[in-house]
Design a protein around this motif. Sequence first.
Motif, mmCIF file in Angstrom:
data_model
loop_
_atom_site.group_PDB
_atom_site.id
_atom_site.type_symbol
_atom_site.label_atom_id
_atom_site.label_comp_id
_atom_site.label_asym_id
_atom_site.label_seq_id
_atom_site.Cartn_x
_atom_site.Cartn_y
_atom_site.Cartn_z
ATOM 1 N N GLN A 149 26.508 17.157 33.921
ATOM 2 C CA GLN A 149 26.874 16.531 35.196
ATOM 3 C C GLN A 149 25.853 15.492 35.651
ATOM 4 O OE1 GLN A 149 28.069 19.333 38.252
ATOM 5 N NE2 GLN A 149 28.939 20.725 36.731
ATOM 6 N N GLY A 150 24.745 15.404 34.939
ATOM 7 C CA GLY A 150 23.719 14.424 35.290
ATOM 8 C C GLY A 150 22.940 14.768 36.542
ATOM 9 N N ILE A 151 22.761 16.065 36.794
ATOM 10 C CA ILE A 151 22.009 16.523 37.970
ATOM 11 C C ILE A 151 20.974 17.552 37.524
ATOM 12 C CG2 ILE A 151 23.874 16.083 39.635
ATOM 13 C CD1 ILE A 151 24.608 19.050 39.486
ATOM 14 N N SER A 152 20.073 17.886 38.432
ATOM 15 C CA SER A 152 19.051 18.884 38.110
ATOM 16 C C SER A 152 19.642 20.293 38.203
ATOM 17 C CB SER A 152 17.882 18.772 39.087
ATOM 18 O OG SER A 152 18.308 19.143 40.392
ATOM 19 N N ARG A 153 18.954 21.240 37.578
ATOM 20 C CA ARG A 153 19.367 22.645 37.683
ATOM 21 C C ARG A 153 19.376 23.069 39.151
ATOM 22 N NH1 ARG A 153 15.269 26.847 35.752
ATOM 23 N NH2 ARG A 153 15.425 25.739 33.787
ATOM 24 N N ALA A 154 18.350 22.654 39.900
ATOM 25 C CA ALA A 154 18.266 23.031 41.314
ATOM 26 C C ALA A 154 19.481 22.524 42.098
ATOM 27 C CB ALA A 154 16.975 22.491 41.921
ATOM 28 N N GLU A 155 19.867 21.271 41.838
ATOM 29 C CA GLU A 155 21.034 20.715 42.531
ATOM 30 C C GLU A 155 22.303 21.464 42.140
ATOM 31 O OE1 GLU A 155 23.512 18.627 45.005
ATOM 32 O OE2 GLU A 155 21.334 18.829 45.053
ATOM 33 N N LEU A 156 22.428 21.793 40.867
ATOM 34 C CA LEU A 156 23.589 22.554 40.409
ATOM 35 C C LEU A 156 23.643 23.905 41.118
ATOM 36 C CD1 LEU A 156 26.038 22.898 38.540
ATOM 37 C CD2 LEU A 156 24.467 23.783 36.804
ATOM 38 N N LEU A 157 22.512 24.587 41.191
ATOM 39 C CA LEU A 157 22.470 25.883 41.873
ATOM 40 C C LEU A 157 22.819 25.744 43.358
ATOM 41 C CD1 LEU A 157 19.361 27.469 40.174
ATOM 42 C CD2 LEU A 157 21.721 28.317 40.080
ATOM 43 N N ARG A 158 22.310 24.690 44.012
ATOM 44 C CA ARG A 158 22.654 24.475 45.428
ATOM 45 C C ARG A 158 24.158 24.310 45.593
ATOM 46 N NH1 ARG A 158 17.541 21.829 45.535
ATOM 47 N NH2 ARG A 158 18.409 19.861 44.805
ATOM 48 N N ARG A 159 24.778 23.537 44.717
ATOM 49 C CA ARG A 159 26.227 23.314 44.809
ATOM 50 C C ARG A 159 27.009 24.599 44.549
ATOM 51 N NH1 ARG A 159 27.039 17.454 41.727
ATOM 52 N NH2 ARG A 159 25.619 16.294 43.084
ATOM 53 N N ILE A 160 26.573 25.356 43.535
ATOM 54 C CA ILE A 160 27.254 26.613 43.210
ATOM 55 C C ILE A 160 27.181 27.575 44.390
ATOM 56 C CG2 ILE A 160 27.112 28.687 41.768
ATOM 57 C CD1 ILE A 160 26.230 26.804 39.457
ATOM 58 N N VAL A 161 25.996 27.742 44.948
ATOM 59 C CA VAL A 161 25.825 28.656 46.074
ATOM 60 C C VAL A 161 26.633 28.176 47.279
ATOM 61 C CG1 VAL A 161 24.153 29.559 47.743
ATOM 62 C CG2 VAL A 161 23.593 29.522 45.310
ATOM 63 N N SER A 162 26.571 26.892 47.578
ATOM 64 C CA SER A 162 27.303 26.345 48.715
ATOM 65 C C SER A 162 28.808 26.558 48.571
ATOM 66 C CB SER A 162 26.993 24.858 48.858
ATOM 67 O OG SER A 162 27.673 24.325 49.963
ATOM 68 N N ASP A 163 29.340 26.268 47.380
ATOM 69 C CA ASP A 163 30.771 26.469 47.137
ATOM 70 C C ASP A 163 31.160 27.934 47.269
ATOM 71 O OD1 ASP A 163 31.034 23.760 46.673
ATOM 72 O OD2 ASP A 163 31.191 23.948 44.491
ATOM 73 N N TYR A 164 30.314 28.822 46.738
ATOM 74 C CA TYR A 164 30.620 30.247 46.774
ATOM 75 C C TYR A 164 30.635 30.782 48.213
ATOM 76 C CZ TYR A 164 30.576 35.216 45.807
ATOM 77 O OH TYR A 164 30.891 36.550 45.775
ATOM 78 N N VAL A 165 29.604 30.474 48.977
ATOM 79 C CA VAL A 165 29.553 31.021 50.334
ATOM 80 C C VAL A 165 30.647 30.418 51.222
ATOM 81 C CG1 VAL A 165 27.121 31.675 50.242
ATOM 82 C CG2 VAL A 165 27.741 29.438 51.121
ATOM 83 N N GLU A 166 31.024 29.175 50.973
ATOM 84 C CA GLU A 166 32.127 28.572 51.727
ATOM 85 C C GLU A 166 33.442 29.267 51.399
ATOM 86 O OE1 GLU A 166 34.029 26.325 54.469
ATOM 87 O OE2 GLU A 166 31.868 26.389 54.155
ATOM 88 N N ALA A 167 33.660 29.576 50.121
ATOM 89 C CA ALA A 167 34.898 30.226 49.703
ATOM 90 C C ALA A 167 34.982 31.679 50.168
ATOM 91 C CB ALA A 167 35.025 30.178 48.179
ATOM 92 N N HIS A 168 33.849 32.296 50.444
ATOM 93 C CA HIS A 168 33.827 33.705 50.839
ATOM 94 C C HIS A 168 33.383 33.903 52.289
ATOM 95 C CE1 HIS A 168 33.883 33.848 46.461
ATOM 96 N NE2 HIS A 168 34.474 35.009 46.610
ATOM 97 N N ARG A 169 33.540 32.873 53.082
ATOM 98 C CA ARG A 169 33.172 32.958 54.493
ATOM 99 C C ARG A 169 34.074 33.986 55.184
ATOM 100 N NH1 ARG A 169 33.331 27.846 58.496
ATOM 101 N NH2 ARG A 169 32.491 26.911 56.629
#
Length: 82
Positions: A27-47
Amino acid sequence: MAEQQRKTTTYLRETDIWRLDALARKQGISRAELLRRIVSDYVEAHRPERDPLPVFDLGEPMTLEEQREELYEALERKVARR
């Protein structure tokens, strides 16, 4: 204005780190950015769902005369209780 970030430390399995790194490179991003996106998507979907707001039935609108009559009757009931 970007939201404030805070550093965290999490232990991950070695194989998961390799997979994360491969996805991040793809995806051309850092591991940290990928983890931020994964966590953000997950918590939004499980709000948790919020409770609906209560609905109040205040009855039909009253004329000024009807309001006065209701007030007068309420005052009479209060005086009668004393």
